[in-house]
Design a protein around this motif. Sequence first.
Motif, PDB file in Angstrom:
ATOM      1  N   SER A  90       0.715  -1.220  -0.155  1.00 51.26           N
ATOM      2  CA  SER A  90      -0.273  -0.112   0.047  1.00 51.26           C
ATOM      3  C   SER A  90       0.713   1.727  -0.135  1.00 51.26           C
ATOM      4  CB  SER A  90      -1.009   0.306   1.496  1.00 51.26           C
ATOM      5  OG  SER A  90      -0.543  -0.132   2.488  1.00 51.26           O
ATOM      6  N   TYR A  91       2.005   1.255   0.217  1.00 52.08           N
ATOM      7  CA  TYR A  91       3.801   2.460   0.298  1.00 52.08           C
ATOM      8  C   TYR A  91       2.920   2.473  -1.717  1.00 52.08           C
ATOM      9  CZ  TYR A  91       5.618   2.861   4.566  1.00 52.08           C
ATOM     10  OH  TYR A  91       6.601   3.428   5.165  1.00 52.08           O
ATOM     11  N   TYR A 145       7.534  10.023   1.541  1.00 53.19           N
ATOM     12  CA  TYR A 145       7.138  10.866   2.852  1.00 53.19           C
ATOM     13  C   TYR A 145       6.885  12.281   1.928  1.00 53.19           C
ATOM     14  CZ  TYR A 145       8.013   7.600   5.969  1.00 53.19           C
ATOM     15  OH  TYR A 145       7.385   6.680   7.090  1.00 53.19           O
ATOM     16  N   GLY A 146       7.139  12.510   0.813  1.00 51.41           N
ATOM     17  CA  GLY A 146       6.709  13.459  -0.285  1.00 51.41           C
ATOM     18  C   GLY A 146       8.099  14.366   0.172  1.00 51.41           C
ATOM     19  N   PHE A 147       8.650  14.291   0.754  1.00 48.05           N
ATOM     20  CA  PHE A 147      10.111  15.591   1.471  1.00 48.05           C
ATOM     21  C   PHE A 147      10.968  16.395   0.269  1.00 48.05           C
ATOM     22  CE2 PHE A 147      10.145  13.480   5.175  1.00 48.05           C
ATOM     23  CZ  PHE A 147       9.300  14.403   6.237  1.00 48.05           C
ATOM     24  N   THR A 148      10.950  17.264   0.352  1.00 47.43           N
ATOM     25  CA  THR A 148      11.828  17.785  -1.553  1.00 47.43           C
ATOM     26  C   THR A 148      11.353  18.325  -2.910  1.00 47.43           C
ATOM     27  OG1 THR A 148      12.580  15.945  -2.788  1.00 47.43           O
ATOM     28  CG2 THR A 148      13.948  16.984  -0.686  1.00 47.43           C
ATOM     29  N   LYS A 180       2.786  21.113  -4.973  1.00 44.38           N
ATOM     30  CA  LYS A 180       1.146  20.625  -6.136  1.00 44.38           C
ATOM     31  C   LYS A 180       2.006  19.378  -5.774  1.00 44.38           C
ATOM     32  CE  LYS A 180      -0.241  21.379 -10.769  1.00 44.38           C
ATOM     33  NZ  LYS A 180       0.079  21.618 -11.800  1.00 44.38           N
ATOM     34  N   ASP A 181       3.527  18.812  -6.381  1.00 40.71           N
ATOM     35  CA  ASP A 181       3.240  17.657  -6.366  1.00 40.71           C
ATOM     36  C   ASP A 181       3.232  16.670  -5.134  1.00 40.71           C
ATOM     37  OD1 ASP A 181       4.791  18.132  -8.826  1.00 40.71           O
ATOM     38  OD2 ASP A 181       6.115  18.095  -8.647  1.00 40.71           O
ATOM     39  N   VAL A 223       1.053  12.064  -2.510  1.00 38.62           N
ATOM     40  CA  VAL A 223       1.196  11.394  -0.708  1.00 38.62           C
ATOM     41  C   VAL A 223      -0.341  11.030  -0.985  1.00 38.62           C
ATOM     42  CG1 VAL A 223      -0.364  13.015  -0.172  1.00 38.62           C
ATOM     43  CG2 VAL A 223       2.028  12.158   1.297  1.00 38.62           C
ATOM     44  N   ARG A 224      -1.375  10.677  -2.178  1.00 37.43           N
ATOM     45  CA  ARG A 224      -2.789  10.472  -2.227  1.00 37.43           C
ATOM     46  C   ARG A 224      -2.253   8.503  -1.247  1.00 37.43           C
ATOM     47  NH1 ARG A 224      -5.224  12.515  -7.146  1.00 37.43           N
ATOM     48  NH2 ARG A 224      -5.408  14.778  -6.108  1.00 37.43           N
TER      49      ARG A 224
END
Length: 352
Positions: free
Chosen positions: A84-85, A187-190, A194-195, A200-201
């Motif tokens: 699920s990641y 985790y979406g860092f950097t 918007k991205d 992250v969904r």
Amino acid sequence: MPSSPPLRVIQWATGAVGRYSLRSLITRPEFELAGVFVYDPAKAGKDAGQIVALPETGVVCTDDVDRVLALDADCVLHTPLPASYFGNDHASDVETICALLASGKNVITTTGFVHPRCYGPGVVERLEAACRAGGTSLHGTGINPGFISDLLPLALTGLSSRIDHIYVRETSDFRGHPSRQIVVDLYGFTRSAKDYTTAVRPFRAFQRALFTESVQFVADALGVTLDEVEESDEFETSQEEFEIAAGTVRPGTVCASRWTFSGLVRGRPFMTVECVYKADATRVRRWTAPGSAIHIEGVPEIMVSLEEISHGLSGAAAHAVNAIAAVCAAPPGIRTLLDLPLATGRGTVRLA
């Protein structure tokens, strides 16, 4: 009296957590490494010792699932990144775990499954059927969930005569985490704001499933029926440029996030889990410093704080490794932390 023979254990996946557990399986005398499954083709054919900078073991890593299923072993340490990641349904993890269980191997997983009934009776029956077929047990564990957001709060409630609310908070610092796959992709860092919102969904779905297990587990253990588990999250963008092990955080890109999961009863929170993740805690001032806290409001009021666990991934791996003997000795079926004796560091004490 003769000592018991070592337990034969297979290491499934050699990522961030798997490398820590693999090292323990190789170096601790109570275990015998029976096999290693890898996802990276470049690791297939290598000796297990090479993966963790130890002497050769004679055990060669493989990416052949059928070969692993055919091995004779007492237990499998299943430590991959959860399906699920990546936005996939957890069904692929269930399928793998069921195949391992049915092949006669106990399974300890760090992909969730601390409280499998959260996934519904269908999943529970599949897992139990696989356990019956193999005469085996399944245990889900880790450090959070698996310890901080469920085992510790439950242990502390043993001091309570009245509980009004349970609050758990964990803040993690990712500046030294080397994996771009985890730090950037998950985790979406950097990423730009918007991205981040788009990327992250899948992670949001995973987080919700994982911490719903924890909150629901504590509720069930205390005889509380939840109406729902509510989730919210927010993020922070950086005002400056700085380097972390996984890349460069630039101004305007995401550098921290905060997630909250609340188990509600008639609109009121029974238990709240707050998770804060920071790209670099020395650069991100918003929200709390690294560490964990548990606050049980009631009689008596209980507050416990843990300073930052310096190697959280090693803690997650150790908690799984230290549960091996108990899981192998347990009756067949799903075995939660309430079904097993307390996992301790027996065999790890070094005084010299």
